[in-house]
Enzyme design. Structure first.
Site, short mmCIF file in Angstrom:
data_model
loop_
_atom_site.label_atom_id
_atom_site.label_comp_id
_atom_site.label_asym_id
_atom_site.label_seq_id
_atom_site.Cartn_x
_atom_site.Cartn_y
_atom_site.Cartn_z
N CYS A 36 0.84 -1.02 0.05
CA CYS A 36 -0.17 0.03 -0.03
C CYS A 36 0.78 1.13 -0.05
O CYS A 36 2.09 1.14 -0.35
CB CYS A 36 -0.96 -0.13 1.24
SG CYS A 36 -0.09 -0.06 2.78
N ASN A 54 2.25 1.50 4.34
CA ASN A 54 2.58 -0.06 5.09
C ASN A 54 2.36 0.00 6.73
O ASN A 54 2.82 -0.54 7.51
CB ASN A 54 4.10 -0.26 4.80
CG ASN A 54 4.51 -1.76 5.15
OD1 ASN A 54 5.59 -2.03 5.67
ND2 ASN A 54 3.36 -2.83 5.21
N CYS A 92 -1.36 0.75 7.30
CA CYS A 92 -2.72 0.39 7.64
C CYS A 92 -3.23 -0.64 6.64
O CYS A 92 -3.41 -1.80 7.33
CB CYS A 92 -3.60 1.60 7.13
SG CYS A 92 -3.38 3.13 8.23
N ARG A 93 -3.27 -0.58 5.35
CA ARG A 93 -3.78 -1.67 4.47
C ARG A 93 -2.97 -2.97 4.39
O ARG A 93 -3.61 -4.01 4.47
CB ARG A 93 -4.44 -1.13 3.26
CG ARG A 93 -5.49 -0.14 3.54
CD ARG A 93 -5.81 0.80 2.22
NE ARG A 93 -4.60 1.50 2.01
CZ ARG A 93 -4.47 2.29 0.88
NH1 ARG A 93 -5.16 2.37 0.00
NH2 ARG A 93 -3.35 3.14 0.76
N SER A 94 -1.72 -2.77 4.08
CA SER A 94 -0.97 -3.80 3.67
C SER A 94 -0.58 -4.67 4.71
O SER A 94 -0.80 -5.79 4.65
CB SER A 94 0.22 -3.47 2.69
OG SER A 94 1.23 -2.61 3.53
N ASP A 154 -8.31 4.09 1.35
CA ASP A 154 -7.29 4.32 2.25
C ASP A 154 -8.09 4.80 3.55
O ASP A 154 -8.68 5.95 3.57
CB ASP A 154 -6.45 5.47 1.77
CG ASP A 154 -5.08 5.88 2.62
OD1 ASP A 154 -5.33 5.31 3.84
OD2 ASP A 154 -4.46 6.59 2.22
#
Ligand code: 4NP
Length: 156
Positions: free
Chosen positions: A10, A13, A15-17, A125
């Site tokens: 993401c 690195n 939050c999402r990934s 995001d």
């Protein structure tokens, strides 16, 4: 089965990934898939940082501990080390296409390409959002992890 190594990418690195990494680790373990798994960011602002507290919290609510994860930035060599490079959103995908070495063999895809009816879509995001946005990111991470495991177990 041939060696499989999956990198989730993401922007930050944090939050999402990390959520995708956590969901996929759990899914791979459940299915007994032997897979190397990591995550990275296209940006370098959070290198060495633990995941965002809200990401840690949503993972913990679902029984997964990610506080020991640390941010790192994606590198061109990752396209040689990993067999699958999985972007969380379309901007990440465009950035990854730019840094991909021309001789790289890794498959580059969006996480939600692996989910029926979500092909080409981004995981939103949640960084400037609230807990509900982190819940959505977790749900997308879990759906993507399942789809990706199907793809990989099926030889894709
Ligand atoms: P992520 O979220 O890409 O899901 O980790 C973000 C984290 C940090 C920033 C942007 C997005 N940032 O601008 O620092």
């Amino acid at each position: 089965m041939k060696r499989v190594a999956v990198l989730f990418v993401c922007l930050g690195n944090i939050c999402r990934s990390p959520l995708a990494e956590a969901a996929f680790r759990r899914e791979a373990e459940r299915r007994g898939l032997e897979v190397e798994i990591d995550s990275a960011g296209t940006g370098g602002w959070h290198v060495g940082d633990p995941p965002d507290r809200r990401a840690q919290a949503v993972a913990r609510r679902h029984g997964v501990e990610i506080s020991a994860y640390r941010g790192r930035q994606v590198r061109p060599e990752d396209f040689h080390r990993f067999t699958h490079v999985v972007a969380l959103d379309r901007d990440n995908l465009a950035d990854l296409k730019r840094i991909r070495p021309s001789d790289a063999m890794a498959e580059l895809l969006l996480l939600l390409d692996a989910v029926e009816g979500r092909r080409g879509k981004s995981v939103a995001d949640p960084y400037y959002g609230d807990d509900a946005d982190f819940d959505l990111a977790w749900a997308d991470a879990v759906a993507g992890a399942r789809g990706l495991a199907d793809l990989i177990a099926g030889g894709g």
